[in-house]
Design an enzyme around this catalytic site. Sequence first.
Site, PDB file in Angstrom:
ATOM      1  N   LYS A   1     -17.699  -6.175   8.456  1.00  0.00           N
ATOM      2  CA  LYS A   1     -16.491  -6.989   8.632  1.00  0.00           C
ATOM      3  C   LYS A   1     -16.031  -6.966  10.088  1.00  0.00           C
ATOM      4  O   LYS A   1     -16.338  -6.044  10.833  1.00  0.00           O
ATOM      5  CB  LYS A   1     -15.370  -6.420   7.764  1.00  0.00           C
ATOM      6  CG  LYS A   1     -15.375  -6.950   6.341  1.00  0.00           C
ATOM      7  CD  LYS A   1     -14.056  -6.550   5.697  1.00  0.00           C
ATOM      8  CE  LYS A   1     -14.022  -6.846   4.217  1.00  0.00           C
ATOM      9  NZ  LYS A   1     -12.818  -6.244   3.602  1.00  0.00           N
TER      10      LYS A   1
ATOM     11  N   ARG B   1      -1.658  -6.426  -8.257  1.00  0.00           N
ATOM     12  CA  ARG B   1      -0.462  -7.216  -7.956  1.00  0.00           C
ATOM     13  C   ARG B   1      -0.257  -8.312  -8.976  1.00  0.00           C
ATOM     14  O   ARG B   1       0.825  -8.523  -9.483  1.00  0.00           O
ATOM     15  CB  ARG B   1      -0.577  -7.826  -6.561  1.00  0.00           C
ATOM     16  CG  ARG B   1      -0.460  -6.823  -5.442  1.00  0.00           C
ATOM     17  CD  ARG B   1      -0.981  -7.375  -4.157  1.00  0.00           C
ATOM     18  NE  ARG B   1      -2.369  -7.775  -4.308  1.00  0.00           N
ATOM     19  CZ  ARG B   1      -3.176  -8.103  -3.305  1.00  0.00           C
ATOM     20  NH1 ARG B   1      -2.717  -8.112  -2.083  1.00  0.00           N
ATOM     21  NH2 ARG B   1      -4.424  -8.436  -3.529  1.00  0.00           N
TER      22      ARG B   1
ATOM     23  N   HIS C   1       0.842  -1.203   0.000  1.00  0.00           N
ATOM     24  CA  HIS C   1       0.000   0.000   0.000  1.00  0.00           C
ATOM     25  C   HIS C   1       0.879   1.257   0.000  1.00  0.00           C
ATOM     26  O   HIS C   1       0.631   2.192  -0.761  1.00  0.00           O
ATOM     27  CB  HIS C   1      -0.873   0.059   1.258  1.00  0.00           C
ATOM     28  CG  HIS C   1      -1.904  -1.024   1.386  1.00  0.00           C
ATOM     29  ND1 HIS C   1      -2.050  -1.781   2.516  1.00  0.00           N
ATOM     30  CD2 HIS C   1      -2.858  -1.466   0.517  1.00  0.00           C
ATOM     31  CE1 HIS C   1      -3.056  -2.633   2.358  1.00  0.00           C
ATOM     32  NE2 HIS C   1      -3.553  -2.476   1.149  1.00  0.00           N
TER      33      HIS C   1
ATOM     34  N   SER D   1      -2.936  -7.843   2.992  1.00  0.00           N
ATOM     35  CA  SER D   1      -3.276  -7.675   4.414  1.00  0.00           C
ATOM     36  C   SER D   1      -3.741  -9.007   4.992  1.00  0.00           C
ATOM     37  O   SER D   1      -3.423  -9.346   6.136  1.00  0.00           O
ATOM     38  CB  SER D   1      -4.378  -6.632   4.578  1.00  0.00           C
ATOM     39  OG  SER D   1      -3.956  -5.390   4.091  1.00  0.00           O
TER      40      SER D   1
HETATM   41  O1  PNS Z   1      -8.877  -2.938   0.385  1.00  0.00           O
HETATM   42  P1  PNS Z   1     -10.110  -3.499  -0.239  1.00  0.00           P
HETATM   43  O2  PNS Z   1     -10.927  -4.245   0.804  1.00  0.00           O
HETATM   44  O3  PNS Z   1      -9.797  -4.333  -1.457  1.00  0.00           O
HETATM   45  O4  PNS Z   1     -11.009  -2.250  -0.757  1.00  0.00           O
HETATM   46  C1  PNS Z   1     -12.269  -2.455  -1.335  1.00  0.00           C
HETATM   47  C2  PNS Z   1     -12.985  -1.114  -1.588  1.00  0.00           C
HETATM   48  C3  PNS Z   1     -13.010  -0.277  -0.325  1.00  0.00           C
HETATM   49  C4  PNS Z   1     -12.268  -0.342  -2.667  1.00  0.00           C
HETATM   50  C5  PNS Z   1     -14.441  -1.434  -2.060  1.00  0.00           C
HETATM   51  O5  PNS Z   1     -15.020  -2.343  -1.185  1.00  0.00           O
HETATM   52  C6  PNS Z   1     -15.328  -0.207  -2.170  1.00  0.00           C
HETATM   53  O6  PNS Z   1     -15.128   0.647  -2.994  1.00  0.00           O
HETATM   54  N1  PNS Z   1     -16.345  -0.134  -1.295  1.00  0.00           N
HETATM   55  C7  PNS Z   1     -17.275   0.987  -1.250  1.00  0.00           C
HETATM   56  C8  PNS Z   1     -18.683   0.583  -1.668  1.00  0.00           C
HETATM   57  C9  PNS Z   1     -18.874   0.728  -3.168  1.00  0.00           C
HETATM   58  O7  PNS Z   1     -18.702   1.793  -3.734  1.00  0.00           O
HETATM   59  N2  PNS Z   1     -19.221  -0.391  -3.802  1.00  0.00           N
HETATM   60  C10 PNS Z   1     -19.368  -0.471  -5.235  1.00  0.00           C
HETATM   61  C11 PNS Z   1     -18.020  -0.576  -5.912  1.00  0.00           C
HETATM   62  S1  PNS Z   1     -18.108  -1.440  -7.358  1.00  0.00           S
END
Ligand code: PNS
Length: 168
Positions: free
Chosen positions: A44, A93, A20, A131
Site C-alpha cells: 500500500k 460500524r 479506533h 480513515s
Molecule cells: O484496518 P484494516 O486495513 O481494515 O485492517 C486489515 C487487517 C490488518 C486486519 C488485515 O488486512 C489483516 O489481518 N492482514 C494480515 C494478513 C492476514 O492475516 N490475512 C488473512 C486474514 S483473513
Amino acid sequence: MKSEIIAIYPGSFDPLTNGHLDIIHRGARLFDRIVVAVLVNLEKAPLFTVPERVEILRDAFRERTNVEVDTFDGLLVDYARRRHASVIVRGLRAVSDFEFEMQMALMNRRLNGDVETVFMMPAEPYTYVSSRLVKEVVALGGSVHGLVPDSVEARLREKKLARETLRA
Ligand code: PNS
C-alpha cells in the site's frame, strides 16, 4: 491461577481515528491486555509511515498500562499465536462492514481455531468515520475536527501543507 486474556486489535490505522480510539478503550476495559497491532504492508502507499502511526498510537495511550502498540506482518493468526493472544478485536460500524469482516473472521478461525474474533461497535458518533474518508476530506480542504485525535488533525494539516508546498 486464571491466565490473562490478551486481545489483538489489528489494522492499518492510516490514520488513527476517534472510532479506533473508542474501540481500543472498550477493549481495554474488557480484556486484561489489548495489543494494537499496526500492519506493515509494503504494497500500500500509506499517508503516514508505520513509525509515525506507532508514535501517534503510543502517544494516545501512554497512560493506559494495559494497551500496547506493536507492528506485525504476515498472517495475523501467526502473530496472535506469538503474542499468546486468544482474541482478535474488530470494530463493526455498519452492515456494510459485515461481509468482509465475516470472511476474515472465518478464514482466521480456519487458520487457527484457538483464536476468537470479537466484534465491537463504536460509539454512535463514529459509526460513519473511516480513515479513508478522513484522508479524502482533508485532501479536499474539509475539516475532520472531532473525528480524529487533535495530534492526528495537526499532522494531517502538516502533511497537506507539505504536499502543497512540493506542488507549488
Ligand atoms: O484496518 P484494516 O486495513 O481494515 O485492517 C486489515 C487487517 C490488518 C486486519 C488485515 O488486512 C489483516 O489481518 N492482514 C494480515 C494478513 C492476514 O492475516 N490475512 C488473512 C486474514 S483473513
